[in-house]
Design a protein around this motif. Structure first.
Motif, PDB file in Angstrom:
ATOM      1  N   GLY A  21       0.932  -1.180  -0.017  1.00 21.08           N
ATOM      2  CA  GLY A  21       0.103  -0.041   0.046  1.00 21.08           C
ATOM      3  C   GLY A  21       0.854   1.095  -0.097  1.00 21.08           C
ATOM      4  O   GLY A  21       0.381   2.113  -0.689  1.00 21.08           O
ATOM      5  N   PHE A  22       1.922   1.153   0.637  1.00 19.45           N
ATOM      6  CA  PHE A  22       2.858   2.406   0.801  1.00 19.45           C
ATOM      7  C   PHE A  22       3.486   2.652  -0.621  1.00 19.45           C
ATOM      8  O   PHE A  22       3.631   3.852  -0.864  1.00 19.45           O
ATOM      9  CB  PHE A  22       3.749   2.216   1.924  1.00 19.45           C
ATOM     10  N   LEU A  23       3.744   1.516  -1.320  1.00 22.72           N
ATOM     11  CA  LEU A  23       4.622   1.868  -2.579  1.00 22.72           C
ATOM     12  C   LEU A  23       3.665   2.359  -3.453  1.00 22.72           C
ATOM     13  O   LEU A  23       3.857   3.134  -4.633  1.00 22.72           O
ATOM     14  CB  LEU A  23       5.352   0.357  -2.918  1.00 22.72           C
ATOM     15  N   VAL A  24       2.362   1.972  -3.293  1.00 24.70           N
ATOM     16  CA  VAL A  24       1.363   2.262  -4.305  1.00 24.70           C
ATOM     17  C   VAL A  24       1.020   3.889  -4.204  1.00 24.70           C
ATOM     18  O   VAL A  24       0.955   4.745  -5.142  1.00 24.70           O
ATOM     19  CB  VAL A  24      -0.315   1.732  -4.095  1.00 24.70           C
ATOM     20  N   VAL A  25       0.851   4.290  -2.897  1.00 23.01           N
ATOM     21  CA  VAL A  25       0.724   5.682  -2.539  1.00 23.01           C
ATOM     22  C   VAL A  25       1.875   6.487  -3.207  1.00 23.01           C
ATOM     23  O   VAL A  25       1.793   7.319  -3.690  1.00 23.01           O
ATOM     24  CB  VAL A  25       0.505   5.765  -0.975  1.00 23.01           C
ATOM     25  N   LEU A  26       2.930   5.945  -2.720  1.00 24.53           N
ATOM     26  CA  LEU A  26       4.257   6.695  -3.395  1.00 24.53           C
ATOM     27  C   LEU A  26       4.232   6.690  -4.671  1.00 24.53           C
ATOM     28  O   LEU A  26       4.718   7.771  -5.549  1.00 24.53           O
ATOM     29  CB  LEU A  26       5.493   5.985  -2.803  1.00 24.53           C
ATOM     30  N   GLY A  27       3.824   5.786  -5.458  1.00 26.80           N
ATOM     31  CA  GLY A  27       3.896   5.777  -6.850  1.00 26.80           C
ATOM     32  C   GLY A  27       2.814   6.491  -7.374  1.00 26.80           C
ATOM     33  O   GLY A  27       3.027   7.396  -8.503  1.00 26.80           O
TER      34      GLY A  27
END
Length: 265
Positions: A107-113
């Motif tokens: 989820g964090f990587l999706v938000v950062l993306g």
């Protein structure tokens, strides 16, 4: 497991209880916090996969601090052995916690993306340490837009994981359901959580003013930077301590529910 609805004023109570409990066992709680931070920092040094692994273990770190807070609230000294024992004594063991951590990392990587789509990756590069905020060139507004997008999108992610580690550990809820129940609890008690956030914002303002005043009185500008860093870390520890009380008051075990030996009483 039952959801409990609390008055809005309870949010301020959680802040007070978190601060009080921290000062009951400041060395133990601060030591555990710094130990967890140091462990995550060491893991994050591993190239490429280190940062992802550190994010995977963040929910476990949050649970460790909640377990330590539970011990401190009972008047006990929360040693690392007690915390590790509490983690092993969960109703489903460590595997669901690792699944929960993997979901958070994803989820964090999706938000950062998504934030990278807004600002062309400016904020992501600064966040990952690939460049400094002062190296953003003539387009600081792009960095600010990416930061704002990240903060807005990270809020629901944080709320989903607010109670999830404790629900998995103490109530035996599956990782997926724990995320849903955490969001529902935060929404149903939104008044208390809004006041909780505002109260911590007020605490940070007061603490920041005290640090600035001391730096001015001592005529030591360097004290401002060092003092602000130390106070920020200790305040973060108190904040994490207060999360336990928000969980304790938001959920209760069913009469027929089998609890772990260290479950909430």
């Amino acid at each position: 497991m039952k959801l409990q609805i609390v008055p809005a004023r309870t949010g301020a109570l959680w802040v007070r209880l978190g601060i009080q409990t921290f000062f009951q066992q400041p060395l133990a709680l601060a030591g555990l916090f710094f130990m967890c931070m140091a462990a995550l920092s060491i893991v994050s040094l591993v190239p490429i996969l280190g940062s992802i692994a550190a994010m995977v273990f963040l929910p476990t770190m949050a649970l460790a601090l909640m377990a330590a807070t539970q011990e401190a609230s009972k008047g006990k000294f929360p040693t690392p052995n007690i915390v590790l024992g509490a983690l092993r004594a969960g109703q489903q063991g460590m595997r669901p916690m690792l699944v929960l951590g993997a979901l958070y990392a994803a989820g964090f990587l999706v938000v950062l993306g998504i934030s990278a789509l807004v600002d062309g990756g400016e904020f992501a590069r600064v966040f990952l340490g690939n460049r400094g905020a002062e190296d953003t060139g003539d387009e600081p507004l792009r960095l600010q837009a990416g930061m704002l997008a990240f903060m807005v999108l990270h809020l629901p992610l944080s709320l989903a994981f607010w109670h999830a580690p404790a629900l998995v550990h103490w109530h035996g809820i599956s990782p997926g359901k724990s995320l849903f129940f955490s969001l529902v609890a935060c929404w149903r008690n939104k008044g208390a959580y809004v006041l909780f956030g505002l109260s911590w914002f007020g605490v940070l303002l007061v603490v920041g003013m005290v640090v600035q005043l001391l730096a001015a009185l001592l005529d030591q500008p360097a004290f401002l930077g060092v003092g602000a860093f130390v106070v920020t870390l200790l305040t973060t520890c108190m904040f994490l301590t207060s999360i336990y009380f928000s969980f304790r008051d938001s959920f209760s075990a069913d009469d027929a529910e089998v609890k772990a030996p260290d479950a909430i009483e």
